[in-house]
Write a protein that holds these residues in place. Sequence first.
Motif, PDB file in Angstrom:
ATOM      1  N   MET A   1      76.777  33.873  47.712  1.00  0.00           N
ATOM      2  CA  MET A   1      75.999  34.041  46.488  1.00  0.00           C
ATOM      3  C   MET A   1      74.790  33.125  46.517  1.00  0.00           C
ATOM      4  O   MET A   1      74.730  32.171  47.301  1.00  0.00           O
TER       5      MET A   1
ATOM      6  N   ARG B   1      69.517  36.674  41.319  1.00  0.00           N
ATOM      7  CA  ARG B   1      70.882  36.131  41.301  1.00  0.00           C
ATOM      8  C   ARG B   1      71.782  37.207  41.904  1.00  0.00           C
ATOM      9  O   ARG B   1      72.028  38.230  41.275  1.00  0.00           O
TER      10      ARG B   1
ATOM     11  N   GLN C   1      74.061  42.265  41.490  1.00  0.00           N
ATOM     12  CA  GLN C   1      72.989  41.558  40.808  1.00  0.00           C
ATOM     13  C   GLN C   1      73.559  41.056  39.490  1.00  0.00           C
ATOM     14  O   GLN C   1      74.012  41.848  38.650  1.00  0.00           O
TER      15      GLN C   1
ATOM     16  N   TYR D   1      76.675  42.524  34.818  1.00  0.00           N
ATOM     17  CA  TYR D   1      76.240  42.565  36.219  1.00  0.00           C
ATOM     18  C   TYR D   1      76.006  44.011  36.633  1.00  0.00           C
ATOM     19  O   TYR D   1      76.445  44.963  35.963  1.00  0.00           O
TER      20      TYR D   1
ATOM     21  N   TRP E   1      68.632  30.505  50.628  1.00  0.00           N
ATOM     22  CA  TRP E   1      69.018  30.534  49.212  1.00  0.00           C
ATOM     23  C   TRP E   1      70.427  31.082  48.994  1.00  0.00           C
ATOM     24  O   TRP E   1      70.868  31.234  47.845  1.00  0.00           O
TER      25      TRP E   1
ATOM     26  N   GLU F   1      70.857  31.971  44.137  1.00  0.00           N
ATOM     27  CA  GLU F   1      69.835  32.132  43.117  1.00  0.00           C
ATOM     28  C   GLU F   1      68.509  31.687  43.713  1.00  0.00           C
ATOM     29  O   GLU F   1      68.436  30.670  44.403  1.00  0.00           O
TER      30      GLU F   1
ATOM     31  N   ILE G   1      77.198  34.516  37.455  1.00  0.00           N
ATOM     32  CA  ILE G   1      77.196  33.788  38.718  1.00  0.00           C
ATOM     33  C   ILE G   1      77.704  32.359  38.524  1.00  0.00           C
ATOM     34  O   ILE G   1      78.403  31.813  39.392  1.00  0.00           O
ATOM     35  N   ASP G   2      77.410  31.743  37.380  1.00  0.00           N
ATOM     36  CA  ASP G   2      77.942  30.404  37.103  1.00  0.00           C
ATOM     37  C   ASP G   2      79.458  30.443  36.958  1.00  0.00           C
ATOM     38  O   ASP G   2      80.165  29.529  37.403  1.00  0.00           O
TER      39      ASP G   2
ATOM     40  N   ARG H   1      81.014  30.941  40.556  1.00  0.00           N
ATOM     41  CA  ARG H   1      80.880  29.746  41.388  1.00  0.00           C
ATOM     42  C   ARG H   1      81.897  28.682  40.974  1.00  0.00           C
ATOM     43  O   ARG H   1      82.584  28.093  41.816  1.00  0.00           O
TER      44      ARG H   1
ATOM     45  N   LYS I   1      73.082  35.141  34.703  1.00  0.00           N
ATOM     46  CA  LYS I   1      73.311  33.727  35.014  1.00  0.00           C
ATOM     47  C   LYS I   1      74.729  33.306  34.659  1.00  0.00           C
ATOM     48  O   LYS I   1      75.380  32.572  35.414  1.00  0.00           O
TER      49      LYS I   1
ATOM     50  N   ASP J   1      63.381  36.634  39.682  1.00  0.00           N
ATOM     51  CA  ASP J   1      64.517  35.810  39.260  1.00  0.00           C
ATOM     52  C   ASP J   1      65.786  36.428  39.856  1.00  0.00           C
ATOM     53  O   ASP J   1      66.477  37.209  39.201  1.00  0.00           O
TER      54      ASP J   1
END
Length: 373
Positions: A282, A167, A320, A363, A270, A284, A326-327, A330, A323, A165
């Motif tokens: 970036m 990210r 790293q 992170y 990706w 995922e 990274i959301d 973005r 979620k 998984d």
Amino acid sequence: MKRFILKYLLVSFSVYLILPACVKDMEIDVPETSREVVVTCLFNPQDKWELTLSETKNIQENEDIYIEDANVEIIAETGEIIALDYTGEYGVYKSGSYPEMGKSYTLNVNIPGYNEITAKSMVPDFVEVTVPDFEIKWVKYLYPNNLMDYDVFPLQVNFGETVQDARFLFRSYYFDPNEGYKRFMLTMESLEKLKKAGLPEEAYREIAKLVDQWLVNQWTFDHILYDFVEDFDLKNRLSHLLSQELEQKTVSTREYEAFGKSVCFGNDYWLNNVSYDVMTTMGEAENVTHAKLLYANANLKYSMEHNYSLDEEFWLEAIQASKDYIDYYRTYILQVSQRINPYSEPVMVHSNIKNATGIFAGYNRQMIYLFTY
């Protein structure tokens, strides 16, 4: 017929000149909205716990509104309670302890007059990132989001294992040993000298937030002068006085803020860069073992072509992320990018805070040394 056409053109031109004079300012009533609490806490195992509390402000307000009377606790999944104390400035709350990898944390914030604010996140488990030996081969890359050419060279990052998984965020950096170890401080006494020399009140208030602190870059102060001082001669006089008044020392550590940002693009299925941002790539994905990047630095390419050594270090940052982290990034990049487009729809920045807005996300950061040139 020719006279008619000429007369028509003259009349049209006259109307064109008159029209701007018909434009009038319109007063718009901005509706009152209730203020929300804004929570900012991005945490990692390398830095002690730190959180900032503020309030939203309306379009007519310039000054940030900080919250100073909150009770802030972070509860680890093991039951340990970490209290964050107010530092006395700018809504910042700190603790002497560090977050731990792989451990889930719950945030509880209690402020008089508000419902309890909560959030939950964790620091992802550590995945060691390495860069195998490579040869710098410059190629042209057309970035489709701004249609500009960049000189880049390919770079691969290996994870050492299959990440189920994944990210990640990647950024390229450079470090100048001749400047990166310097620190600068302005005292309140020196700030008063700048004020007597003509420093505008608004600039005075901004610089006052930075006095008596050792900062990484002198540009932090100069930037305020360039933003708030319009008169060219006054700006030069204040800049010269500022350089004289700044205290300076040299340290032995490379602080994160002392690294300069460069350009980095994704070169894998990706990975991608969001909107006009050329600094961060970036992505995922599931079950990946590596990431392919395009590393760019215009000064490096020029120096290599002219056989001139910069004596600078070049680094890659690998983050790293959880979620939520990274959301958040973005959507934040998207919101900032869309401000220049009057036809775009508003972008809501991702938040995982209950009874408030903001971000609480963990992170891991790794800085990978590449080479010195």
